[in-house]
Design an enzyme around this catalytic site. Sequence first.
Site, PDB file in Angstrom:
ATOM      1  N   HIS A 233       0.874  -1.195   0.000  1.00  0.00           N
ATOM      2  CA  HIS A 233       0.000   0.000   0.000  1.00  0.00           C
ATOM      3  C   HIS A 233       0.907   1.239   0.000  1.00  0.00           C
ATOM      4  CE1 HIS A 233      -3.486   2.374   0.467  1.00  0.00           C
ATOM      5  NE2 HIS A 233      -3.754   2.224   1.752  1.00  0.00           N
ATOM      6  N   HIS A 274      -1.811   0.633 -12.735  1.00  0.00           N
ATOM      7  CA  HIS A 274      -2.834   1.128 -11.807  1.00  0.00           C
ATOM      8  C   HIS A 274      -4.033   0.203 -11.829  1.00  0.00           C
ATOM      9  CE1 HIS A 274      -5.530   3.987  -9.766  1.00  0.00           C
ATOM     10  NE2 HIS A 274      -4.408   4.513  -9.319  1.00  0.00           N
ATOM     11  N   ARG A 283      -1.661  12.738 -11.521  1.00  0.00           N
ATOM     12  CA  ARG A 283      -0.816  13.105 -10.377  1.00  0.00           C
ATOM     13  C   ARG A 283       0.656  12.916 -10.737  1.00  0.00           C
ATOM     14  NH1 ARG A 283      -3.352   9.410  -5.834  1.00  0.00           N
ATOM     15  NH2 ARG A 283      -3.049   7.951  -7.569  1.00  0.00           N
ATOM     16  N   ASP A 329       3.415   7.307  -7.993  1.00  0.00           N
ATOM     17  CA  ASP A 329       4.650   7.102  -7.226  1.00  0.00           C
ATOM     18  C   ASP A 329       5.918   7.297  -8.035  1.00  0.00           C
ATOM     19  OD1 ASP A 329       3.366   6.632  -4.864  1.00  0.00           O
ATOM     20  OD2 ASP A 329       3.199   4.475  -5.195  1.00  0.00           O
ATOM     21  N   ARG A 355      -2.978  11.987   3.681  1.00  0.00           N
ATOM     22  CA  ARG A 355      -4.222  11.218   3.801  1.00  0.00           C
ATOM     23  C   ARG A 355      -5.019  11.520   5.065  1.00  0.00           C
ATOM     24  NH1 ARG A 355      -4.943   6.913  -0.028  1.00  0.00           N
ATOM     25  NH2 ARG A 355      -4.554   8.191  -1.875  1.00  0.00           N
TER      26      ARG A 355
HETATM   27  N1  CMX Z   1       5.331  -4.250 -13.303  1.00  0.00           N
HETATM   28  C1  CMX Z   1       5.244  -5.582 -13.406  1.00  0.00           C
HETATM   29  N2  CMX Z   1       4.072  -6.248 -13.536  1.00  0.00           N
HETATM   30  C2  CMX Z   1       2.954  -5.511 -13.610  1.00  0.00           C
HETATM   31  C3  CMX Z   1       2.964  -4.113 -13.545  1.00  0.00           C
HETATM   32  C4  CMX Z   1       4.225  -3.474 -13.374  1.00  0.00           C
HETATM   33  N3  CMX Z   1       4.333  -2.150 -13.246  1.00  0.00           N
HETATM   34  N4  CMX Z   1       1.711  -3.655 -13.638  1.00  0.00           N
HETATM   35  C5  CMX Z   1       0.914  -4.724 -13.745  1.00  0.00           C
HETATM   36  N5  CMX Z   1       1.657  -5.854 -13.721  1.00  0.00           N
HETATM   37  C6  CMX Z   1       1.177  -7.235 -13.771  1.00  0.00           C
HETATM   38  C7  CMX Z   1       0.346  -7.508 -12.517  1.00  0.00           C
HETATM   39  O1  CMX Z   1       1.169  -7.894 -11.411  1.00  0.00           O
HETATM   40  C8  CMX Z   1      -0.549  -8.630 -12.990  1.00  0.00           C
HETATM   41  O2  CMX Z   1       0.189  -9.837 -12.989  1.00  0.00           O
HETATM   42  P1  CMX Z   1      -0.505 -11.247 -12.562  1.00  0.00           P
HETATM   43  O3  CMX Z   1      -1.609 -11.443 -13.535  1.00  0.00           O
HETATM   44  O4  CMX Z   1       0.617 -12.211 -12.673  1.00  0.00           O
HETATM   45  O5  CMX Z   1      -1.008 -11.044 -11.154  1.00  0.00           O
HETATM   46  C9  CMX Z   1      -0.827  -8.245 -14.430  1.00  0.00           C
HETATM   47  O6  CMX Z   1       0.265  -7.400 -14.821  1.00  0.00           O
HETATM   48  C10 CMX Z   1      -2.110  -7.491 -14.646  1.00  0.00           C
HETATM   49  O7  CMX Z   1      -2.129  -6.367 -13.776  1.00  0.00           O
HETATM   50  P2  CMX Z   1      -3.195  -5.197 -13.941  1.00  0.00           P
HETATM   51  O8  CMX Z   1      -4.566  -5.791 -13.949  1.00  0.00           O
HETATM   52  O9  CMX Z   1      -2.802  -4.346 -15.071  1.00  0.00           O
HETATM   53  O10 CMX Z   1      -2.973  -4.335 -12.607  1.00  0.00           O
HETATM   54  P3  CMX Z   1      -3.331  -4.695 -11.096  1.00  0.00           P
HETATM   55  O11 CMX Z   1      -4.585  -3.993 -10.731  1.00  0.00           O
HETATM   56  O12 CMX Z   1      -3.275  -6.165 -10.854  1.00  0.00           O
HETATM   57  O13 CMX Z   1      -2.095  -4.048 -10.332  1.00  0.00           O
HETATM   58  C11 CMX Z   1      -0.551  -2.395  -9.564  1.00  0.00           C
HETATM   59  C12 CMX Z   1      -1.936  -2.641 -10.201  1.00  0.00           C
HETATM   60  C13 CMX Z   1      -0.412  -0.907  -9.274  1.00  0.00           C
HETATM   61  C14 CMX Z   1      -0.458  -3.154  -8.205  1.00  0.00           C
HETATM   62  C15 CMX Z   1       0.540  -2.905 -10.533  1.00  0.00           C
HETATM   63  O14 CMX Z   1       0.468  -2.165 -11.715  1.00  0.00           O
HETATM   64  C16 CMX Z   1       1.950  -2.830  -9.959  1.00  0.00           C
HETATM   65  O15 CMX Z   1       2.372  -3.753  -9.258  1.00  0.00           O
HETATM   66  N6  CMX Z   1       2.701  -1.734 -10.267  1.00  0.00           N
HETATM   67  C17 CMX Z   1       4.064  -1.584  -9.769  1.00  0.00           C
HETATM   68  C18 CMX Z   1       4.080  -1.173  -8.300  1.00  0.00           C
HETATM   69  C19 CMX Z   1       3.621   0.263  -8.129  1.00  0.00           C
HETATM   70  O16 CMX Z   1       4.045   1.173  -8.852  1.00  0.00           O
HETATM   71  N7  CMX Z   1       2.766   0.486  -7.110  1.00  0.00           N
HETATM   72  C20 CMX Z   1       2.247   1.826  -6.825  1.00  0.00           C
HETATM   73  C21 CMX Z   1       0.772   1.969  -7.221  1.00  0.00           C
HETATM   74  C22 CMX Z   1       0.342   3.409  -7.084  1.00  0.00           C
HETATM   75  C23 CMX Z   1      -1.153   3.617  -7.153  1.00  0.00           C
HETATM   76  O17 CMX Z   1      -1.919   2.650  -6.933  1.00  0.00           O
HETATM   77  O18 CMX Z   1      -1.585   4.769  -7.365  1.00  0.00           O
END
Ligand code: CMX
Length: 394
Positions: A233, A274, A283, A329, A355
């Site tokens: 988170h 996202h 943002r 981020d 927040r």
């Molecule tokens: N890097 C690697 N893999 C990624 C990815 C990334 N940036 N974005 C998505 N994926 C992967 C997911 O892990 C998922 O894999 P699985 O099917 O094996 O579980 C697949 O692609 C599909 O994902 P999605 O439906 O597009 O996105 P989710 O809702 O599952 O996940 C998020 C969203 C943010 C957790 C993911 O994009 C991620 O892990 N990003 C990198 C970490 C990050 O920057 N976090 C900060 C988020 C900030 C915010 O929420 O505003």
Amino acid sequence: MVGCGFVSGDESLLNLTTAHLNTGLRGVPVGTCRTSFVTPDEGVHYCGYPISELAMMSPEDVVFLLFHKELPTLEQSVDFREELQTRGVIPEGLEQVLATLPRDGHPMDWLSIGIHTLGMLGGQDDWREDALNLIARMPRLMGLIFRYREGRTDDIPSDDLSLPLVGRFTNTLDLNGIDNAVMNRVLSTYLVLHMDHGGGNLSTFAGKAVASGHATVYSSMAGAMNALSGPLHGRANQSCFEFVKRIGTSDPAEVERFVRGELEAKRPVFGFGHAVLRTEDPRAAAQFDLGQEICPDDEYYRTIKVLREVAPMVLSENPKIQNPNANVDIASGALLNFVGLRNPEYYTTFFGWARVAGIGAQIVDERTVMRNGKGIPIYRPKYIAEAQTLRHID
Ligand code: CMX
């Protein structure tokens, strides 16, 4: 004025099936939110305003918006700043508690304990009073956390309540050789961009759940901060800048090699993707614009600029990834680092500080406005005993 209208969700989600069980309530509608909502194309909106329209406003005016559901007039804005000054006085005893905390404890744990302590020392047992008092006291608490955790406890400047919220933090922090005006600008934008993000994100949900049992605003907010501290988170912003630092170059070919290497190693490419947005997060765009203005030649800023081009191109090769674009981020760490906040361990506390405004406003809404002022009942979702569940599946 843009109203805070109810944005209806997917009605089919109200038809719950066993497939919804044990999914962390993902996407299951549980309530309404008066402060904000997120759309796939424009991201978060506060009280109907897309975040891109609010990004350069003052934190004080945006706090006013979240609590009053409309932007202040000039006169209201001045009055609200005065109100926050009056509310900002820190009760005696906080520093004695901070002095006892383990220096190597994570700053988010300090923040949670600091908020709890403010509640023990100065809670009013009134939802609105406590939410606004806490917002007004956060800058000094934040500054003191840095000072005590880093052992810089001599000659802490007294809290100058006449300053804006962010100015009170930088005044307490009192770092040598730092341009406070630039730091204030970056922090003001950071706070506005991170204040709220709908009702169902983990920390907001956790805070409202604790408040539904009529714990105090301070206890509820400490619970929310504990939820925010997790690496899945809020702590993602710390991880994101650590990731940018690991890249160590702004050469496009090297950056691309790095991104591909991370994916091959099954590690996330931080700062991209996202759950709801399907374009670049506004943002992120707002912070890139700010970086272009204040630190275009900073090495980390140059790295994230290259990442902004390269990562979406590489991530798009995987059709499973629904949004390959930059999220909030990606840029905040480089900007915070540039203005002198060099330790990423603290980055989630800025997220938490922001927040407190959105979660506070949502708690006030749930406790004093919803259901014609009666408030939402104590949270009590249903868990089905395993054996019974298996019988249902039969
Ligand atoms: N890097 C690697 N893999 C990624 C990815 C990334 N940036 N974005 C998505 N994926 C992967 C997911 O892990 C998922 O894999 P699985 O099917 O094996 O579980 C697949 O692609 C599909 O994902 P999605 O439906 O597009 O996105 P989710 O809702 O599952 O996940 C998020 C969203 C943010 C957790 C993911 O994009 C991620 O892990 N990003 C990198 C970490 C990050 O920057 N976090 C900060 C988020 C900030 C915010 O929420 O505003």
